[in-house]
Scaffold this motif. Structure first.
Motif, short mmCIF file in Angstrom:
data_model
loop_
_atom_site.label_atom_id
_atom_site.label_comp_id
_atom_site.label_asym_id
_atom_site.label_seq_id
_atom_site.Cartn_x
_atom_site.Cartn_y
_atom_site.Cartn_z
N GLY A 173 0.81 -1.21 0.00
CA GLY A 173 0.00 0.00 0.00
C GLY A 173 0.84 1.26 0.00
O GLY A 173 0.53 2.24 -0.70
N ALA A 174 1.94 1.24 0.78
CA ALA A 174 2.82 2.41 0.80
C ALA A 174 3.47 2.63 -0.55
O ALA A 174 3.62 3.77 -1.01
CB ALA A 174 3.89 2.23 1.89
N GLY A 175 3.85 1.54 -1.20
CA GLY A 175 4.41 1.66 -2.54
C GLY A 175 3.41 2.19 -3.54
O GLY A 175 3.77 2.98 -4.44
N LEU A 176 2.15 1.77 -3.38
CA LEU A 176 1.10 2.29 -4.27
C LEU A 176 0.94 3.79 -4.10
O LEU A 176 0.86 4.54 -5.10
CB LEU A 176 -0.21 1.56 -3.96
N VAL A 177 0.90 4.26 -2.85
CA VAL A 177 0.79 5.70 -2.60
C VAL A 177 2.01 6.44 -3.10
O VAL A 177 1.90 7.53 -3.71
CB VAL A 177 0.58 5.94 -1.09
N TRP A 178 3.18 5.85 -2.88
CA TRP A 178 4.43 6.47 -3.34
C TRP A 178 4.43 6.62 -4.86
O TRP A 178 4.82 7.65 -5.41
CB TRP A 178 5.60 5.62 -2.87
N GLY A 179 4.00 5.57 -5.55
CA GLY A 179 3.97 5.65 -7.01
C GLY A 179 2.94 6.63 -7.52
O GLY A 179 3.19 7.37 -8.50
N MET A 180 1.78 6.68 -6.87
CA MET A 180 0.75 7.62 -7.30
C MET A 180 1.20 9.07 -7.12
O MET A 180 0.82 9.95 -7.89
CB MET A 180 -0.54 7.37 -6.51
N ALA A 181 2.02 9.31 -6.09
CA ALA A 181 2.51 10.67 -5.86
C ALA A 181 3.42 11.13 -7.00
O ALA A 181 3.61 12.34 -7.19
CB ALA A 181 3.27 10.74 -4.53
N GLY A 182 3.99 10.19 -7.75
CA GLY A 182 4.87 10.57 -8.85
C GLY A 182 4.16 10.71 -10.18
O GLY A 182 4.83 10.92 -11.21
N ALA A 183 2.84 10.57 -10.20
CA ALA A 183 2.08 10.68 -11.46
C ALA A 183 1.87 12.14 -11.81
O ALA A 183 0.73 12.65 -11.86
CB ALA A 183 0.76 9.93 -11.34
N LYS A 184 2.95 12.87 -12.04
CA LYS A 184 2.91 14.29 -12.37
C LYS A 184 3.55 14.51 -13.73
O LYS A 184 4.42 13.73 -14.15
CB LYS A 184 3.66 15.11 -11.31
N PRO A 185 3.15 15.55 -14.44
CA PRO A 185 3.68 15.73 -15.80
C PRO A 185 5.20 15.85 -15.87
O PRO A 185 5.81 15.40 -16.85
CB PRO A 185 3.00 17.03 -16.26
N ASP A 186 5.83 16.46 -14.86
CA ASP A 186 7.28 16.65 -14.94
C ASP A 186 8.08 15.51 -14.33
O ASP A 186 9.31 15.57 -14.28
CB ASP A 186 7.65 17.96 -14.23
N PHE A 187 7.41 14.45 -13.87
CA PHE A 187 8.12 13.31 -13.27
C PHE A 187 8.74 12.45 -14.38
O PHE A 187 8.06 12.09 -15.35
CB PHE A 187 7.16 12.48 -12.42
N ARG A 188 10.01 12.11 -14.24
CA ARG A 188 10.71 11.34 -15.26
C ARG A 188 10.44 9.83 -15.06
O ARG A 188 11.28 9.08 -14.61
CB ARG A 188 12.20 11.62 -15.20
N ALA A 189 9.21 9.45 -15.40
CA ALA A 189 8.79 8.07 -15.15
C ALA A 189 9.56 7.08 -16.00
O ALA A 189 9.89 5.98 -15.54
CB ALA A 189 7.29 7.95 -15.42
N ARG A 190 9.85 7.43 -17.24
CA ARG A 190 10.57 6.49 -18.12
C ARG A 190 11.95 6.17 -17.56
O ARG A 190 12.37 5.00 -17.56
CB ARG A 190 10.70 7.09 -19.52
N ASN A 191 12.67 7.17 -17.07
CA ASN A 191 13.99 6.93 -16.50
C ASN A 191 13.92 6.00 -15.30
O ASN A 191 14.74 5.09 -15.14
CB ASN A 191 14.65 8.25 -16.10
N VAL A 192 12.93 6.24 -14.43
CA VAL A 192 12.79 5.40 -13.23
C VAL A 192 12.44 3.97 -13.60
O VAL A 192 13.00 3.01 -13.05
CB VAL A 192 11.71 6.01 -12.30
N VAL A 193 11.50 3.80 -14.54
CA VAL A 193 11.09 2.44 -14.93
C VAL A 193 12.24 1.69 -15.58
O VAL A 193 12.50 0.52 -15.27
CB VAL A 193 9.87 2.52 -15.88
N GLU A 194 12.95 2.33 -16.50
CA GLU A 194 14.05 1.65 -17.17
C GLU A 194 15.18 1.30 -16.20
O GLU A 194 15.80 0.23 -16.30
CB GLU A 194 14.58 2.52 -18.30
#
Length: 495
Positions: A173-194
């Motif tokens: 659950g904490a990981g879910l909240v942590w990930g949802m907090a990064g769902a912002k336009p300027d968050f570099r999601a591709r870099n983190v996922v790769e």
């Protein structure tokens, strides 16, 4: 909660996190993915990874550590008298686990209630009788300390499972909240996922290395423990293998068991030599025919049929040695023939069958190595007037010789590690003899017999299996390293 359902719940949360994370990122970008740093799928993957990876990692670590903690707590409540009667603490703990499992199975089957199974004042004889009637216990009797330890073991195991479920779900659950907090336009999601995927790939690649290290360490620790109980010089230079499962020492202070590895090594090398004498000529000649003489139609049929031998289980080869090859050899070399062979189980029986098993191993590797020889070398030989047979003898085979030697060494390491054919075809006699028609045994066969005997696991008679395994590991590792060195050197020559 069972581990399976806990994993399913975590994966379900990860799937929901992927969907919600993707939609949240799009919503924060006003529905236009062009305003996002990464594709929407990367934001969903970021939430899923942060939900599932930490939770499952904690669960795996918990499951690995739990047995040591629970066993340490339970073994502390067992009196020393009970351990002395069982001759070893590990044997008593095995009894405790079997009793605890029997209680759980009896409760699940409705033979007794959970309160009855956990009653510390329960009559031991009555509990033993009820478990035996339900077919839930295999031991002759359950003592009061073992029953109390089994009940404590059940309680600790249940409490640990409950706490693990709570902790894993909280982390997910904490990981879910942590990930949802990064769902912002300027968050570099591709870099983190790769980066996360790269770390997962590195962890997967490290499993083989860690497994090898674990195998080596387990062999080393138990081998060192064995040499504390048995002289190392006697192990390597004693010409007799005669274990005494009763243990003890003689009047001179020497162990009654004779655990010399020399007769086992001799049997291993003797059987492997006969197997190679069978497999190398047949496999090499088959490889030469398939690569140099056979047409495409013949090769397409003969090569798969030859390689079918590699897919036959070794236990089938062992039965073939016991039921077919042994009686055939008896008919020729037995009392009715030359009189050299007294029984079907002999070095020759195991060596012949093992050689048949190695034929596809030698032929396939040799065939690939011969085909790797450049065609220009053949054409040059033909241009100088050499015949096909002369080209094979004077050009192809010398060029392929390093690779063929490597293939033979790999086949030798495979033969040294074989067990089932030896157990069923060669017998169990540990002796130093040159007669190939006598029964002998190998290192691998004795490893099996020592670990399946009645000896205490902490005794030299059981720990010797690890010393045998360590010796065999070093021997086969040396052959494999030497063979791979030769093969790689050959490949570099023509790449």
């Amino acid at each position: 909660m069972p581990v399976f359902w806990l994993v399913m719940i975590v994966l379900g949360l990860a799937a929901l996190g992927y969907v919600f994370g993707r939609h949240r990122a799009l919503a924060n970008a006003g529905g236009d993915s062009r305003h996002l740093h990464s594709l929407p799928s990367y934001y969903g993957s970021n939430v899923a990874i942060k939900t599932v990876v930490p939770a499952l990692l904690v669960m795996i670590i918990w499951l690995l550590v739990q047995p040591f903690v629970v066993d340490g707590r339970v073994i502390g409540m067992i009196p020393d008298s009970e351990i002395r009667e069982g001759s070893n603490a590990s044997l008593v703990m095995a009894e405790v686990r079997r009793t605890a499992d029997g209680l759980d199975n009896a409760v699940a089957a409705g033979v007794m209630s959970d309160e009855e199974a956990g009653n510390a004042r329960a009559d031991v004889s009555d509990m033993t009788a009820r478990l035996k009637d339900a077919g839930q216990i295999v031991t002759s009797t359950i003592t009061q300390p073992v029953l109390l330890a089994a009940q404590e073991y059940r309680d600790l195991r249940r409490a640990s499972a409950l706490f693990m479920t709570i902790v894993v779900l909280i982390i997910a659950g904490a990981g879910l909240v942590w990930g949802m907090a990064g769902a912002k336009p300027d968050f570099r999601a591709r870099n983190v996922v790769e980066k996360s995927i790269r770390m997962l790939l590195v962890a997967a690649a490290s499993i083989a290395v860690l497994t090898t290290v674990g195998i080596i360490l387990s062999l080393i620790f138990n081998t060192v423990e064995f040499f504390r109980l048995y002289p190392i010089t006697a192990f390597f230079f004693e010409p007799t293998w005669l274990p005494s499962f009763g243990g003890g020492i003689d009047s001179d202070g020497n162990p009654l068991s004779k655990l010399g590895i020399l007769p086992l090594l001799w049997g291993t090398l003797y059987i492997s030599l006969i197997a190679l004498l069978v497999a190398v000529p047949i496999g090499l000649f088959a490889a030469i025919y398939l690569s140099e003489y056979a047409g495409s139609k013949v090769r397409s049929i003969a090569k798969p049929m030859l390689e079918v031998l590699a897919g036959i289980p070794t236990i089938v080869y062992g039965l073939f040695a016991l039921l077919t090859v042994g009686p055939l050899l008896i008919g020729v070399f037995g009392d009715e023939g030359l009189g050299w062979m007294q029984a079907g189980t002999a070095v020759m029986t195991a060596g012949l069958v093992m050689g048949i098993m190695l034929i596809p191993f030698v032929s396939s590797l040799s065939d690939d190595i011969i085909n790797a020889v450049p065609q220009a070398m053949r054409d040059g030989s033909f241009g100088l007037g050499a015949t096909k047979s002369e080209t094979i003898k004077q050009v192809v085979l010398p060029a392929a010789l390093p690779g063929i030697v490597g293939a033979i060494l790999l086949a030798a390491s495979r033969a040294i590690g074989e067990t089932m054919i030896v157990v069923l075809g060669a017998g169990a006699a540990a002796r130093l003899s040159l007669n190939p028609f006598e029964a002998m045994t190998t290192v691998t066969a004795k490893i099996v017999s020592q670990l399946t005997g009645d000896a205490d696991f902490a005794s030299p008679e059981a720990l010797v299996a690890f010393a045998l395994g360590m010796t065999l590991f070093i021997l086969t590792l040396g052959l494999n390293v030497f063979a791979l060195y030769i093969v790689r050197k050959y490949r570099e020559q023509y790449d």
